[in-house]
Every structure is written in structure tokens, then in C-alpha cells.
Design a protein around this motif. Structure first.
Motif, PDB file in Angstrom:
ATOM      1  N   UNK A 242      -8.913   3.152  -5.791  1.00  0.00           N
ATOM      2  CA  UNK A 242      -9.769   2.779  -4.658  1.00  0.00           C
ATOM      3  C   UNK A 242     -10.174   1.311  -4.756  1.00  0.00           C
ATOM      4  N   UNK A 243     -10.429   0.816  -5.965  1.00  0.00           N
ATOM      5  CA  UNK A 243     -10.777  -0.594  -6.132  1.00  0.00           C
ATOM      6  C   UNK A 243      -9.590  -1.493  -5.800  1.00  0.00           C
ATOM      7  N   UNK A 244      -8.373  -1.034  -6.123  1.00  0.00           N
ATOM      8  CA  UNK A 244      -7.185  -1.809  -5.771  1.00  0.00           C
ATOM      9  C   UNK A 244      -7.064  -1.929  -4.261  1.00  0.00           C
ATOM     10  N   UNK A 245      -7.223  -0.811  -3.560  1.00  0.00           N
ATOM     11  CA  UNK A 245      -7.136  -0.845  -2.098  1.00  0.00           C
ATOM     12  C   UNK A 245      -8.267  -1.676  -1.493  1.00  0.00           C
ATOM     13  N   UNK A 246      -9.438  -1.645  -2.131  1.00  0.00           N
ATOM     14  CA  UNK A 246     -10.553  -2.450  -1.642  1.00  0.00           C
ATOM     15  C   UNK A 246     -10.247  -3.945  -1.778  1.00  0.00           C
ATOM     16  N   UNK A 247      -9.662  -4.340  -2.891  1.00  0.00           N
ATOM     17  CA  UNK A 247      -9.307  -5.742  -3.075  1.00  0.00           C
ATOM     18  C   UNK A 247      -8.218  -6.175  -2.094  1.00  0.00           C
TER      19      UNK A 247
ATOM     20  N   UNK B  84       0.829  -1.206   0.000  1.00  0.00           N
ATOM     21  CA  UNK B  84       0.000   0.000   0.000  1.00  0.00           C
ATOM     22  C   UNK B  84       0.863   1.255   0.000  1.00  0.00           C
ATOM     23  N   UNK B  85       1.924   1.276   0.790  1.00  0.00           N
ATOM     24  CA  UNK B  85       2.834   2.426   0.802  1.00  0.00           C
ATOM     25  C   UNK B  85       3.485   2.628  -0.557  1.00  0.00           C
ATOM     26  N   UNK B  86       3.878   1.528  -1.198  1.00  0.00           N
ATOM     27  CA  UNK B  86       4.511   1.614  -2.513  1.00  0.00           C
ATOM     28  C   UNK B  86       3.540   2.149  -3.558  1.00  0.00           C
ATOM     29  N   UNK B  87       2.283   1.742  -3.484  1.00  0.00           N
ATOM     30  CA  UNK B  87       1.283   2.244  -4.430  1.00  0.00           C
ATOM     31  C   UNK B  87       1.066   3.734  -4.238  1.00  0.00           C
TER      32      UNK B  87
ATOM     33  N   UNK C  53      -8.311   7.834  -9.558  1.00  0.00           N
ATOM     34  CA  UNK C  53      -8.662   7.555  -8.165  1.00  0.00           C
ATOM     35  C   UNK C  53      -9.668   6.408  -7.995  1.00  0.00           C
ATOM     36  N   UNK C  54     -10.720   6.306  -8.825  1.00  0.00           N
ATOM     37  CA  UNK C  54     -11.658   5.187  -8.622  1.00  0.00           C
ATOM     38  C   UNK C  54     -11.002   3.815  -8.810  1.00  0.00           C
ATOM     39  N   UNK C  55     -10.104   3.698  -9.777  1.00  0.00           N
ATOM     40  CA  UNK C  55      -9.416   2.422  -9.973  1.00  0.00           C
ATOM     41  C   UNK C  55      -8.471   2.125  -8.813  1.00  0.00           C
TER      42      UNK C  55
ATOM     43  N   UNK D 287       2.082   6.608  -6.924  1.00  0.00           N
ATOM     44  CA  UNK D 287       1.035   7.500  -7.450  1.00  0.00           C
ATOM     45  C   UNK D 287       1.430   8.957  -7.260  1.00  0.00           C
ATOM     46  N   UNK D 288       1.995   9.299  -6.092  1.00  0.00           N
ATOM     47  CA  UNK D 288       2.364  10.700  -5.851  1.00  0.00           C
ATOM     48  C   UNK D 288       3.574  11.114  -6.686  1.00  0.00           C
ATOM     49  N   UNK D 289       4.471  10.180  -7.002  1.00  0.00           N
ATOM     50  CA  UNK D 289       5.626  10.493  -7.836  1.00  0.00           C
ATOM     51  C   UNK D 289       5.311  10.464  -9.322  1.00  0.00           C
ATOM     52  N   UNK D 290       4.163   9.935  -9.686  1.00  0.00           N
ATOM     53  CA  UNK D 290       3.777   9.881 -11.087  1.00  0.00           C
ATOM     54  C   UNK D 290       4.213   8.612 -11.798  1.00  0.00           C
ATOM     55  N   UNK D 291       4.751   7.666 -11.079  1.00  0.00           N
ATOM     56  CA  UNK D 291       5.157   6.397 -11.688  1.00  0.00           C
ATOM     57  C   UNK D 291       3.935   5.613 -12.150  1.00  0.00           C
ATOM     58  N   UNK D 292       2.911   5.608 -11.312  1.00  0.00           N
ATOM     59  CA  UNK D 292       1.642   4.967 -11.660  1.00  0.00           C
ATOM     60  C   UNK D 292       0.642   6.077 -11.958  1.00  0.00           C
ATOM     61  N   UNK D 293       0.106   6.075 -13.160  1.00  0.00           N
ATOM     62  CA  UNK D 293      -0.896   7.078 -13.523  1.00  0.00           C
ATOM     63  C   UNK D 293      -2.252   6.392 -13.627  1.00  0.00           C
ATOM     64  N   UNK D 294      -2.849   6.213 -12.482  1.00  0.00           N
ATOM     65  CA  UNK D 294      -4.142   5.545 -12.388  1.00  0.00           C
ATOM     66  C   UNK D 294      -5.117   6.520 -11.759  1.00  0.00           C
TER      67      UNK D 294
END
Length: 119
Positions: free
Chosen positions: A58-63, A38-41, A54-56, A45-52
């Protein structure tokens, strides 16, 4: 530790020795690894490495949280075994049911076909 807590880890090249030692000596390894993921995600996201969006995300964190809940449920089952007297009683009742049902159906039904179907 027991054999249930030992799993093979593939590709240790990316992990630091301190983290591996911390993970080896900890009791709740799954929760620690989940927290690291979770910390890595969030960091990616804040560094721009993952450009996803917010709803997607949120689904990742939910899973991930569903997986954590399932791990907790599995631990509850492992820590609190099914009561032995209850299991013995259920086995006996099923055995009685298995033996008595064909005889009861044979005496209650007029046709042997229906007795076989209802048994």
C-alpha cells in the motif's frame, strides 16, 4: 514532439515492439508507464514473485500516486504560465522596495548600525 517529451530509454530488450509503438504514439506516457508498473506489481504479487505484505505494498502504491499527482502539478505549471503583467508589477514593486528601504531606515533610525541591520 518537442524536446521536452524526448528522454533516453535504457535497455529496450525486455519491451515488446507493439508496446513501444503504443507508447511512442500516446500523449500521456507517464500515466501509461505508471499503469504498467502498477499492473506488474499486482500480477507479481498474485503469482508469488513478490512476497511483500499488504501494508508495504500500500505504501508503494501511495508513493506512485504521489508521483502522479506531482506530474499533474508540473503540467499545470507548464500549461498555465505566470501572468506577464503580474510579473512585471511584482518586479517593479520589488525594485521600489529595494531602492526605498535603505533611505527610509537611514531617516528613521538614529544609529547607522541599526539602519544597516534593518535594511
Amino acid at each position: 514532439t518537442s524536446d521536452a517529451n524526448r528522454f533516453e530509454i535504457i535497455q529496450l530488450e525486455g519491451m515488446e515492439i507493439e508496446r513501444l509503438e503504443f507508447l511512442q504514439n500516446s500523449k500521456d506516457r507517464c500515466e501509461i508507464i505508471l499503469h504498467w508498473i502498477q499492473r506488474l506489481i499486482v500480477k507479481s504479487r498474485s503469482e508469488g514473485t513478490i512476497t511483500v505484505e499488504a501494508p508495504l505494498l500500500a505504501m508503494v502504491f501511495q508513493q506512485l500516486s504521489r508521483g502522479s499527482v506531482n506530474i499533474d502539478d508540473a503540467r499545470k505549471i507548464r500549461e498555465f504560465p505566470f501572468p506577464f503583467p503580474y510579473a512585471q508589477m511584482m518586479t517593479g514593486m520589488l525594485l521600489i522596495h529595494w531602492v526605498m528601504t535603505p533611505f527610509l531606515m537611514a531617516s528613521l533610525c538614529d544609529d547607522w548600525c541599526w539602519a544597516g541591520v534593518l535594511t
